[in-house]
Structure formats: structure tokens, C-alpha cells
Design a protein around this motif. Structure first.
Motif, PDB file in Angstrom:
ATOM      1  N   ALA A 113     -71.696 -37.880  42.535  1.00 50.84           N
ATOM      2  CA  ALA A 113     -72.393 -39.302  43.061  1.00 50.84           C
ATOM      3  C   ALA A 113     -72.639 -40.146  41.775  1.00 50.84           C
ATOM      4  N   LEU A 114     -72.627 -39.616  40.683  1.00 54.54           N
ATOM      5  CA  LEU A 114     -72.944 -40.716  39.439  1.00 54.54           C
ATOM      6  C   LEU A 114     -71.789 -41.707  38.868  1.00 54.54           C
ATOM      7  N   PRO A 115     -72.213 -42.966  38.868  1.00 57.07           N
ATOM      8  CA  PRO A 115     -71.203 -43.935  38.627  1.00 57.07           C
ATOM      9  C   PRO A 115     -70.132 -43.372  37.452  1.00 57.07           C
ATOM     10  N   GLY A 116     -68.926 -43.341  37.476  1.00 66.58           N
ATOM     11  CA  GLY A 116     -67.965 -43.091  36.501  1.00 66.58           C
ATOM     12  C   GLY A 116     -67.669 -41.810  36.192  1.00 66.58           C
ATOM     13  N   VAL A 117     -68.312 -40.725  37.371  1.00 74.30           N
ATOM     14  CA  VAL A 117     -68.180 -39.215  37.317  1.00 74.30           C
ATOM     15  C   VAL A 117     -67.206 -38.825  38.374  1.00 74.30           C
ATOM     16  N   GLY A 118     -66.024 -38.367  37.945  1.00 72.69           N
ATOM     17  CA  GLY A 118     -65.255 -37.844  38.993  1.00 72.69           C
ATOM     18  C   GLY A 118     -65.180 -36.351  38.824  1.00 72.69           C
ATOM     19  N   ARG A 119     -64.447 -35.818  39.905  1.00 75.16           N
ATOM     20  CA  ARG A 119     -64.356 -34.391  39.574  1.00 75.16           C
ATOM     21  C   ARG A 119     -63.999 -33.675  38.295  1.00 75.16           C
ATOM     22  N   LYS A 120     -63.126 -34.199  37.496  1.00 72.29           N
ATOM     23  CA  LYS A 120     -62.644 -33.652  36.260  1.00 72.29           C
ATOM     24  C   LYS A 120     -63.865 -33.628  35.307  1.00 72.29           C
ATOM     25  N   THR A 121     -64.719 -34.825  35.329  1.00 75.80           N
ATOM     26  CA  THR A 121     -66.122 -34.702  34.445  1.00 75.80           C
ATOM     27  C   THR A 121     -67.047 -33.817  34.897  1.00 75.80           C
ATOM     28  N   ALA A 122     -67.135 -33.640  36.277  1.00 76.62           N
ATOM     29  CA  ALA A 122     -68.055 -32.841  36.798  1.00 76.62           C
ATOM     30  C   ALA A 122     -67.690 -31.535  36.428  1.00 76.62           C
ATOM     31  N   ASN A 123     -66.615 -31.019  36.486  1.00 72.62           N
ATOM     32  CA  ASN A 123     -65.968 -29.765  36.339  1.00 72.62           C
ATOM     33  C   ASN A 123     -66.361 -29.314  34.676  1.00 72.62           C
ATOM     34  N   VAL A 124     -66.099 -30.290  33.942  1.00 74.74           N
ATOM     35  CA  VAL A 124     -66.313 -29.873  32.365  1.00 74.74           C
ATOM     36  C   VAL A 124     -67.917 -29.662  32.104  1.00 74.74           C
ATOM     37  N   VAL A 125     -68.677 -30.587  32.781  1.00 74.65           N
ATOM     38  CA  VAL A 125     -70.187 -30.454  32.762  1.00 74.65           C
ATOM     39  C   VAL A 125     -70.700 -29.127  33.121  1.00 74.65           C
ATOM     40  N   LEU A 126     -70.195 -28.720  34.354  1.00 76.97           N
ATOM     41  CA  LEU A 126     -70.502 -27.505  35.123  1.00 76.97           C
ATOM     42  C   LEU A 126     -70.175 -26.330  34.301  1.00 76.97           C
ATOM     43  N   ASN A 127     -69.022 -26.483  33.546  1.00 76.50           N
ATOM     44  CA  ASN A 127     -68.498 -25.483  32.977  1.00 76.50           C
ATOM     45  C   ASN A 127     -69.150 -25.348  31.444  1.00 76.50           C
ATOM     46  N   THR A 128     -69.127 -26.390  30.747  1.00 79.33           N
ATOM     47  CA  THR A 128     -69.562 -26.293  29.304  1.00 79.33           C
ATOM     48  C   THR A 128     -71.004 -26.235  29.252  1.00 79.33           C
ATOM     49  N   ALA A 129     -71.586 -27.005  30.206  1.00 77.11           N
ATOM     50  CA  ALA A 129     -72.957 -27.090  29.863  1.00 77.11           C
ATOM     51  C   ALA A 129     -73.905 -25.941  30.685  1.00 77.11           C
ATOM     52  N   PHE A 130     -73.393 -25.580  31.606  1.00 79.35           N
ATOM     53  CA  PHE A 130     -73.946 -24.583  32.842  1.00 79.35           C
ATOM     54  C   PHE A 130     -73.195 -23.190  32.917  1.00 79.35           C
ATOM     55  N   GLY A 131     -72.035 -22.922  32.439  1.00 79.99           N
ATOM     56  CA  GLY A 131     -71.014 -21.665  32.436  1.00 79.99           C
ATOM     57  C   GLY A 131     -70.690 -21.633  33.583  1.00 79.99           C
ATOM     58  N   TRP A 132     -70.492 -22.717  34.542  1.00 76.42           N
ATOM     59  CA  TRP A 132     -69.714 -22.405  35.808  1.00 76.42           C
ATOM     60  C   TRP A 132     -68.339 -22.096  35.369  1.00 76.42           C
ATOM     61  N   LYS A 172     -61.941 -17.224  33.574  1.00 75.38           N
ATOM     62  CA  LYS A 172     -62.192 -18.436  34.290  1.00 75.38           C
ATOM     63  C   LYS A 172     -62.923 -19.391  33.492  1.00 75.38           C
ATOM     64  N   VAL A 173     -64.191 -18.999  32.649  1.00 78.37           N
ATOM     65  CA  VAL A 173     -65.078 -19.712  32.127  1.00 78.37           C
ATOM     66  C   VAL A 173     -64.354 -20.479  30.932  1.00 78.37           C
ATOM     67  N   ASP A 174     -63.484 -19.683  30.437  1.00 80.54           N
ATOM     68  CA  ASP A 174     -62.870 -20.330  29.079  1.00 80.54           C
ATOM     69  C   ASP A 174     -61.669 -20.715  29.209  1.00 80.54           C
ATOM     70  N   VAL A 175     -60.740 -20.671  30.203  1.00 82.10           N
ATOM     71  CA  VAL A 175     -59.390 -20.893  30.474  1.00 82.10           C
ATOM     72  C   VAL A 175     -59.131 -22.510  30.278  1.00 82.10           C
ATOM     73  N   HIS A 176     -60.092 -23.206  30.735  1.00 82.26           N
ATOM     74  CA  HIS A 176     -59.736 -24.740  30.578  1.00 82.26           C
ATOM     75  C   HIS A 176     -59.642 -25.132  29.096  1.00 82.26           C
ATOM     76  N   HIS A 177     -60.466 -24.586  28.304  1.00 81.30           N
ATOM     77  CA  HIS A 177     -60.623 -25.020  26.716  1.00 81.30           C
ATOM     78  C   HIS A 177     -59.433 -24.303  26.235  1.00 81.30           C
ATOM     79  N   TRP A 178     -58.973 -22.976  26.649  1.00 84.20           N
ATOM     80  CA  TRP A 178     -57.891 -22.538  25.868  1.00 84.20           C
ATOM     81  C   TRP A 178     -56.477 -23.447  26.140  1.00 84.20           C
ATOM     82  N   LEU A 179     -56.276 -23.650  27.544  1.00 87.59           N
ATOM     83  CA  LEU A 179     -55.169 -24.570  27.735  1.00 87.59           C
ATOM     84  C   LEU A 179     -55.022 -26.147  27.341  1.00 87.59           C
TER      85      LEU A 179
END
Length: 210
Positions: A113-132, A172-179
Motif C-alpha cells: 500500500a506504500l507509494p512506489g512499493v510493489g510486490r517485488k519490493t515487498a518480497n525483498v523487505v519481507l525476506n531480507t529484513a524479516f526472514g520470510w 526458500k529464504v535464500d534462493v532469491h539471493h543465490w539466483l
């Protein structure tokens, strides 16, 4: 491509880089959020250069909001699309202050819901900041997933859903960084460096290079 191959690919990437993370520089979930917002259609290197000057001066929603749009532009004008990004960052800071106690919400809907934040940005934050165990599909991941036939799809959403389906839970937690890193440094766009690739024998790319 089968699940046995996929597991071996991920095992090799893990062995090479057991604790991967983003190449964006950050010290808090908020700094990460702003860096990811700034990184759209820009390199991590260019973002890090800008935030290295910005964050010592302003690295909270209140302090960046106080800069205002024009004040923020002075720090990020070397980054592509800086005009619209400055507008979105200032609006985002105001929402974080007013609605979330100046904290980055650990919630997908609130992030998107934040301006300029889409699904990809949300995924990065949830993964890297919160370990999702979220998987943020950018151009590198899209290319690597399709080229290797690891997880094929016609668009980033299809690739994300396929990755979620086929990647074992332990990766799953690390795969997007590796790729991302594999696509950035080895499986590059124009001419992949197949000869130095640790997964070359498992990859199903038809036009491998020397």
C-alpha cells in the motif's frame, strides 16, 4: 528439469555462498525499504553511493520527510527516475509516521500500500529484513529461471509462483539471493559464462558458451 536436479543446483549455490544477502547497504528495515525503492531500474552500486551520503544525514521516516522532496532529490539525483522516486519516498515516510509508528510493517498488504512499493519490493523487505521465505523475481531471476529451465514462466509472476512450488523449504529464504547473484555475475544476459558456472552440467540451456 526435475526436482533432484533443482535440489543439487541449490545445494551447490548454497555451498558456494552459505549466507547470501542483498548487495544493497542497510542497517535497518527502513534503510532497506528505501534502498530497494531507489533500486528500481538502477544498479545497487549507484544506490549505495547515494545512500552512503543520505543515511548519515537522514535515515528515519521523520528525518527524510523533513528533507522534503527537493532536499531528498539532492542526494539521489544520480539515480535513474529520481524525481518520481523522491516523491514516493516522501509519501511513504509520511504514511509510516502516521499509520505505522515510524516502523516498517511486517505485513505484505501494508507494504504494497506504500507509494512506489510493489510486490517485488515487498518480497525483498519481507525476506531480507524479516526472514520470510518470499522470492522476489527481478530481471536476473527471471532470466536464470527460464534459461536454465529451473522454473519457467512467461512473466515474473509465473516464475515466482513456479519457484514457490518447486524450491524445497530449506532453500526458500535464500534462493532469491543465490539466483540474483548467479544472474548478475555468471549467467549474465548477453553471453553467460557457462565455462565458469558451477551448475553448468545441471543447467538445461541449449546454447551454452565456452
Amino acid at each position: 528439469m526435475n526436482n533432484q536436479k533443482r535440489k543439487e543446483i541449490l545445494s551447490r549455490l548454497r555451498d558456494e555462498n552459505p549466507n547470501p544477502t542483498t548487495e544493497l547497504t542497510f542497517d535497518s528495515p527502513f534503510e532497506l525499504l528505501i534502498a530497494v525503492m531507489l533500486s528500481a531500474q538502477a544498479t545497487d552500486v549507484s544506490v549505495n553511493k547515494a545512500t552512503a551520503k543520505l543515511y548519515p544525514i537522514a535515515n528515519t521516516p521523520e528525518s527524510i520527510w523533513t528533507l522534503g522532496v527537493d532536499g531528498l532529490k539532492a542526494y539521489i539525483r544520480t539515480i535513474g527516475l529520481y524525481n518520481s522516486k523522491a516523491e514516493n519516498v516522501i509519501k511513504t515516510c509520511r504514511i509510516l509516521i502516521d499509520q505505522h509508528g515510524s516502523q516498517v510493517p511486517e505485513d505484505r498488504a501494508a507494504l504494497e500500500a506504500l507509494p512506489g512499493v510493489g510486490r517485488k519490493t515487498a518480497n525483498v523487505v519481507l525476506n531480507t529484513a524479516f526472514g520470510w521465505p518470499t522470492i522476489a523475481v527481478d530481471t536476473h531471476i527471471f532470466r536464470v529461471s527460464n534459461r536454465t529451465k529451473f522454473a519457467m514462466g512467461k512473466n515474473v509472476d509465473q516464475v515466482e509462483q513456479k519457484l514457490i512450488k518447486v524450491v524445497p523449504a530449506e532453500f526458500k529464504v535464500d534462493v532469491h539471493h543465490w539466483l540474483i547473484l548467479h544472474g548478475r555475475y555468471t549467467c549474465i544476459a548477453r553471453k553467460p559464462r557457462c565455462g565458469s558456472c558451477i551448475i553448468e552440467d545441471l543447467c538445461e540451456f541449449d546454447s551454452k558458451t565456452e
